[in-house]
Design a protein around this motif. Structure first.
Motif, PDB file in Angstrom:
ATOM      1  N   LEU A  93       0.774  -1.442  -0.011  1.00 44.54           N
ATOM      2  CA  LEU A  93      -0.071   0.109  -0.437  1.00 44.54           C
ATOM      3  C   LEU A  93       1.587   0.906  -0.347  1.00 44.54           C
ATOM      4  N   PRO A  94       0.536   2.231  -0.722  1.00 47.24           N
ATOM      5  CA  PRO A  94       1.574   3.393  -0.836  1.00 47.24           C
ATOM      6  C   PRO A  94       0.707   4.117   0.293  1.00 47.24           C
ATOM      7  N   LEU A  95       1.721   5.198   0.704  1.00 45.98           N
ATOM      8  CA  LEU A  95       1.530   6.057   2.181  1.00 45.98           C
ATOM      9  C   LEU A  95       0.496   5.084   3.302  1.00 45.98           C
ATOM     10  N   ALA A  96       0.517   4.444   3.523  1.00 47.87           N
ATOM     11  CA  ALA A  96      -0.427   3.687   4.265  1.00 47.87           C
ATOM     12  C   ALA A  96       0.276   2.472   4.753  1.00 47.87           C
ATOM     13  N   LEU A 115       9.327  10.791   3.922  1.00 52.53           N
ATOM     14  CA  LEU A 115       9.229  10.627   2.096  1.00 52.53           C
ATOM     15  C   LEU A 115       9.953   9.299   1.632  1.00 52.53           C
ATOM     16  N   ASN A 116      11.392   9.364   2.489  1.00 54.62           N
ATOM     17  CA  ASN A 116      11.985   8.158   2.402  1.00 54.62           C
ATOM     18  C   ASN A 116      11.531   7.238   1.786  1.00 54.62           C
ATOM     19  N   ARG A 161      10.284   2.439  -1.070  1.00 54.62           N
ATOM     20  CA  ARG A 161       9.692   0.778  -0.064  1.00 54.62           C
ATOM     21  C   ARG A 161       9.405  -0.169  -0.990  1.00 54.62           C
ATOM     22  N   ARG A 162       9.819  -1.092  -0.721  1.00 55.62           N
ATOM     23  CA  ARG A 162       9.279  -2.035  -0.634  1.00 55.62           C
ATOM     24  C   ARG A 162       8.647  -3.240  -0.793  1.00 55.62           C
ATOM     25  N   ALA A 163       8.321  -4.408  -2.148  1.00 60.41           N
ATOM     26  CA  ALA A 163       7.098  -5.138  -1.714  1.00 60.41           C
ATOM     27  C   ALA A 163       7.328  -6.772  -2.035  1.00 60.41           C
ATOM     28  N   VAL A 217       9.530  -0.914  -5.023  1.00 63.32           N
ATOM     29  CA  VAL A 217       8.590  -0.755  -5.684  1.00 63.32           C
ATOM     30  C   VAL A 217       8.615   0.027  -7.008  1.00 63.32           C
ATOM     31  N   TYR A 218      10.101   1.377  -6.703  1.00 65.95           N
ATOM     32  CA  TYR A 218      10.236   2.158  -8.145  1.00 65.95           C
ATOM     33  C   TYR A 218      11.830   1.827  -8.501  1.00 65.95           C
TER      34      TYR A 218
END
Length: 170
Positions: A70-73, A132-133, A138-140, A150-151
């Motif tokens: 989940l992004p941002l959550a 923000l970092n 973030r990893r998934a 993720v990016y």
């Protein structure tokens, strides 16, 4: 006061480190704000101590290393964001001395808080950059069970640059 003390002590017993840090950060900012309004130096010191304990709980926990789809959550972003908001509330409330006459230790503490307000603001900014970092890095877990970013690297670098510039502008 007793209820607040017992609630503060009970938080780490009921919740894990990521939620303990979030609850303590928000609680510390609220206690500091109320102590500032009521002119109670002990409440302000307790609010500041809760901020330190919240930061310690966040950094020693595993929340900022977790993976999330989940992004941002996710815990890393949410915890650091709540720490940033709490530090900003303290910086905002201590930026100028409260109205009314203070004396003794309370007057000295108000003077110290007012001078340390810019430091609290920069701590808030640092927590925001940490949040923000955490989102950018973030990893998934994919379908095969491998954990990947993720990016891609180039996008992460550009997002970090954009995050710094946009945060500084705001």
């Amino acid at each position: 006061a007793l209820g607040l003390g017992f609630a503060t002590i009970a938080v780490p017993l009921a919740l894990d480190a990521r939620w303990t840090s979030a609850v303590w950060a928000v609680e510390g900012a609220g206690v500091f704000w109320m102590g500032r309004r009521q002119g109670r130096w002990l409440a302000r010191l307790i609010g500041l101590a809760l901020q330190v304990f919240a930061a310690f709980a966040y950094l020693t926990g595993e929340a900022w290393r977790a993976t999330s789809q989940l992004p941002l959550a996710h815990p890393a972003f949410m915890g650091a964001t709540l720490l940033a908001i709490a530090a900003f509330v303290i910086a905002w409330n201590s930026r100028k001395p409260p109205a009314g006459e203070r004396n003794g230790f309370d007057a000295a503490l108000v003077e110290i808080e007012t001078r340390l307000s810019p430091l609290a603001f920069w701590i808030s900014f640092a927590w925001w950059q940490f949040a923000l970092n955490a989102e950018i890095d973030r990893r998934a877990m994919d379908a095969q069970g491998a954990v990947n970013h993720v990016y891609d690297h180039a996008l992460r670098v550009n997002l970090e640059l954009f995050g710094w510039v946009a945060s500084a502008f705001i």
